[in-house]
Design a protein around this motif. Structure first.
Motif, short mmCIF file in Angstrom:
data_model
loop_
_atom_site.label_atom_id
_atom_site.label_comp_id
_atom_site.label_asym_id
_atom_site.label_seq_id
_atom_site.Cartn_x
_atom_site.Cartn_y
_atom_site.Cartn_z
N ALA A 25 0.81 -1.22 0.00
CA ALA A 25 0.00 0.00 0.00
C ALA A 25 0.84 1.27 0.00
O ALA A 25 0.32 2.35 -0.24
CB ALA A 25 -0.93 0.00 1.21
N HIS A 26 2.15 1.14 0.24
CA HIS A 26 3.04 2.30 0.25
C HIS A 26 4.00 2.28 -0.93
O HIS A 26 4.95 3.05 -0.97
CB HIS A 26 3.80 2.35 1.58
CG HIS A 26 2.88 2.24 2.77
ND1 HIS A 26 2.01 3.24 3.13
CD2 HIS A 26 2.68 1.23 3.63
CE1 HIS A 26 1.30 2.85 4.18
NE2 HIS A 26 1.69 1.63 4.51
N GLU A 86 -3.65 2.00 -0.13
CA GLU A 86 -3.13 2.95 0.86
C GLU A 86 -4.27 3.61 1.61
O GLU A 86 -4.26 3.71 2.84
CB GLU A 86 -2.26 4.01 0.18
CG GLU A 86 -1.65 4.99 1.17
CD GLU A 86 -0.73 5.99 0.51
OE1 GLU A 86 0.19 6.46 1.21
OE2 GLU A 86 -0.94 6.32 -0.68
N THR A 89 -5.89 0.96 3.93
CA THR A 89 -5.02 0.70 5.08
C THR A 89 -5.14 1.83 6.11
O THR A 89 -5.27 1.57 7.31
CB THR A 89 -3.56 0.56 4.61
OG1 THR A 89 -3.47 -0.58 3.76
CG2 THR A 89 -2.60 0.39 5.78
N THR A 90 -5.12 3.06 5.64
CA THR A 90 -5.21 4.22 6.53
C THR A 90 -6.58 4.30 7.19
O THR A 90 -6.69 4.44 8.41
CB THR A 90 -4.92 5.52 5.75
OG1 THR A 90 -3.59 5.41 5.21
CG2 THR A 90 -5.01 6.74 6.65
#
Length: 164
Positions: A25-26, A86, A89-90
């Motif tokens: 995701a990063h 991303e 996930t956040t």
């Protein structure tokens, strides 16, 4: 970009888990080989931020300490783009890597991509699946067509980890 060879055959206990390298995701590359020597739960889910996939991801999130305490790592894989992962996930405060398999080559190599039927329609798509890979890279558990709700608790029972 994945490094797995496409195949729709399902995996069985004792099979060598197909190797892969995907972006998390990063945007960082993550390979299955990074987890050799560790027990790894690789779960495939259709789409980030949908109700079932959110429930399943949050169940893994909430069980991660117990799973890790029993030596298991968790990797989630979907055909979503890195940017969507991303955000997911956040928003859900996920504490394990989600990997982007946009061309679904890894899902195919794990037997997690194929024919689906929904509301009378037949199409190709991701089959919600969980593969547990042992320390040597062999399949310890292979579960296909799993339900989003209650799956993590069932997996914990199957692995001999009492659900909390």
């Amino acid at each position: 970009m994945s490094t797995a060879a496409p195949s729709t055959a399902r995996l069985s206990v004792g099979d060598q888990a197909p190797s892969f390298t995907l972006n998390d995701a990063h945007g960082k590359s993550v390979s299955l080989s990074d987890y050799l020597g560790k027990k790894t739960i690789v779960y495939f889910y259709p789409a980030a931020s949908t109700p079932g996939c959110t429930k399943q991801a949050c169940d893994f999130r909430d069980s991660i300490e117990s799973l890790m305490g029993h030596g298991y790592q968790v990797l989630g894989i979907s055909p979503d783009a890195v940017a969507k992962l991303e955000k997911f996930t956040t928003n859900q405060e996920l504490n394990f890597p989600l990997l982007s398999d946009e061309d679904h080559a890894v899902a195919e190599s794990y037997g997690a991509w194929g024919e689906k039927k929904n509301y009378g329609r037949t199409y190709e798509g991701l089959i919600r699946s969980t593969i547990v890979v042992d320390e040597e890279g062999k399949v310890q558990v292979a579960q296909y067509n799993v339900r989003a709700t209650g799956h993590v608790a069932k997996l914990r029972r199957d692995l001999g980890i009492d659900p909390k």
